[in-house]
Design an enzyme around this catalytic site. Structure first.
Site, PDB file in Angstrom:
ATOM      1  N   TYR A 220      26.262  35.598  31.713  1.00 37.68           N
ATOM      2  CA  TYR A 220      25.803  36.245  32.769  1.00 37.68           C
ATOM      3  C   TYR A 220      26.787  36.898  33.484  1.00 37.68           C
ATOM      4  O   TYR A 220      27.606  36.643  34.190  1.00 37.68           O
ATOM      5  CB  TYR A 220      25.020  35.086  33.779  1.00 37.68           C
ATOM      6  CG  TYR A 220      23.982  34.236  33.190  1.00 37.68           C
ATOM      7  CD1 TYR A 220      23.034  34.781  32.144  1.00 37.68           C
ATOM      8  CD2 TYR A 220      23.763  32.858  33.561  1.00 37.68           C
ATOM      9  CE1 TYR A 220      22.383  34.046  31.925  1.00 37.68           C
ATOM     10  CE2 TYR A 220      22.961  32.220  33.236  1.00 37.68           C
ATOM     11  CZ  TYR A 220      21.894  32.478  32.271  1.00 37.68           C
ATOM     12  OH  TYR A 220      21.305  31.725  31.721  1.00 37.68           O
TER      13      TYR A 220
ATOM     14  N   HIS B  53      23.586  27.814  24.274  1.00 37.17           N
ATOM     15  CA  HIS B  53      22.845  28.902  24.890  1.00 37.17           C
ATOM     16  C   HIS B  53      21.790  29.730  23.919  1.00 37.17           C
ATOM     17  O   HIS B  53      22.544  30.303  23.115  1.00 37.17           O
ATOM     18  CB  HIS B  53      23.730  29.813  25.530  1.00 37.17           C
ATOM     19  CG  HIS B  53      22.826  30.830  26.657  1.00 37.17           C
ATOM     20  ND1 HIS B  53      23.846  31.767  27.412  1.00 37.17           N
ATOM     21  CD2 HIS B  53      21.715  30.895  26.927  1.00 37.17           C
ATOM     22  CE1 HIS B  53      22.828  32.233  28.436  1.00 37.17           C
ATOM     23  NE2 HIS B  53      21.747  31.972  27.903  1.00 37.17           N
TER      24      HIS B  53
END
Length: 315
Positions: free
Chosen positions: A56, A123
């Site tokens: 992110y 992820h």
């Protein structure tokens, strides 16, 4: 705030949790002061689970979150971060190898200013599906490396994340029992898509905790609308816009209904949202603690239509 054990982890987490992706300026440019205030507002409102990733903002979200956490006692929150997806200088990268994910855990702890990660997630395993070794590499290499870190006490628990529910199921079925302790899935328990419900029995029978992310379906269920990169088909976008207009005409923002609905299922341990605006954080906490207008939920689902679920779930 309601607190539910995440699977068999022993972690009782708030039914609304804070996603730190916004702190990485993923959706808009953010500033440090406001971002720190957003994290503090979440903790003050009863949220005790925070999720982030090195991906992110290409490490920015973890770095900013680390600054915010300096002012918050460690026993006030559980922290989850991820491995496998990265990026630098605007270029996205993926690496699910044992060495890289091991190094990534220690790098994340340094950025976050912590000495222990409560939950470490692989992820978006779908990206490894397209790389050499496919999803089997997650089973044979990625997860065992994280289990080793768990044995050493570096991380507390191990989970996986993905948009595609079938991928989560596949990995779990191929792993040794107990390896995967939680799953994080997004956009599949919302007003426009409840595909996650088809998998609840599967996860529960294996003692796997369930986290639902993106109650607004990445902007579909908002008055603002979707960003240009959103993968939803045009028909679904238009249907959700009609639903938003219907809610607005009744003085009931669709965002409010969406958060209430997503946070209402007791079989889902927590629903994850992200915002770098402290006022938005407080508002979402208030909404998540309210009962949804079930008649309006029915009306919205009728506007969107059941066929949209299949289209979006398979996109």
């Amino acid at each position: 705030m309601r607190y539910t054990e995440l699977g068999k982890t022993g972690m009782k987490i708030s039914h609304l949790s804070f996603g730190a992706s916004s702190l990485g300026s993923v959706f808009r440019e953010t500033n440090l002061k406001e971002s720190c205030e957003a994290v503090e507002a979440a903790i003050e409102g009863g949220i005790n689970f925070i999720d982030v990733s090195p991906y992110y903002g290409h490490y920015k979200a973890e770095t900013v979150l680390g600054q915010a956490l300096k002012n918050i006692p460690r026993d006030k929150y559980y922290l989850s971060t991820k491995v496998g997806r990265y990026g630098k200088d605007g270029v996205n990268t993926w690496d699910y190898s044992a060495q890289r994910v091991t190094d990534s855990v220690y790098e994340s702890m340094e950025r976050l200013g912590i000495e222990h990660i409560d939950l470490i997630n692989v992820h978006d395993v779908e990206f490894q599906a397209a790389l050499p070794g496919g999803l089997q590499k997650v089973v044979d290499e990625t997860l065992p490396a994280l289990v080793e870190l768990k044995k050493k006490g570096v991380v507390g628990h191990v989970g996986i994340t993905d948009l595609q529910l079938a991928n989560l199921k596949w990995v779990i079925e191929k792993c040794e029992k107990g390896t995967v302790e939680s799953v994080l899935n997004f956009c599949h328990y919302t007003l426009n898509d409840d595909a996650l419900t088809d998998y609840l029995d599967f996860f529960e029978k294996r003692g796997i905790g369930i986290i639902n992310a993106s109650p607004l379906s990445m902007g579909l269920l908002s008055q603002r609308g979707v960003p240009d990169w959103h993968p939803a088909p045009k028909a679904l976008v238009e249907a959700c816009q009609k639903a938003a207009a219907h809610c607005n005409a009744k003085g009931y923002p669709i965002e409010r209904l969406a958060v209430q609905y997503a946070a209402s299922n007791p079989r889902i341990a927590s629903t994850l949202f992200s915002s770098a605006n402290p006022d938005n954080v407080r508002r979402n906490i208030q909404w998540a603690n309210e009962e949804p207008d079930w008649q309006l939920v029915k009306e919205v689902k009728e506007i969107i239509g059941n066929q949209q679920r299949v289209t979006w779930a398979n996109s």
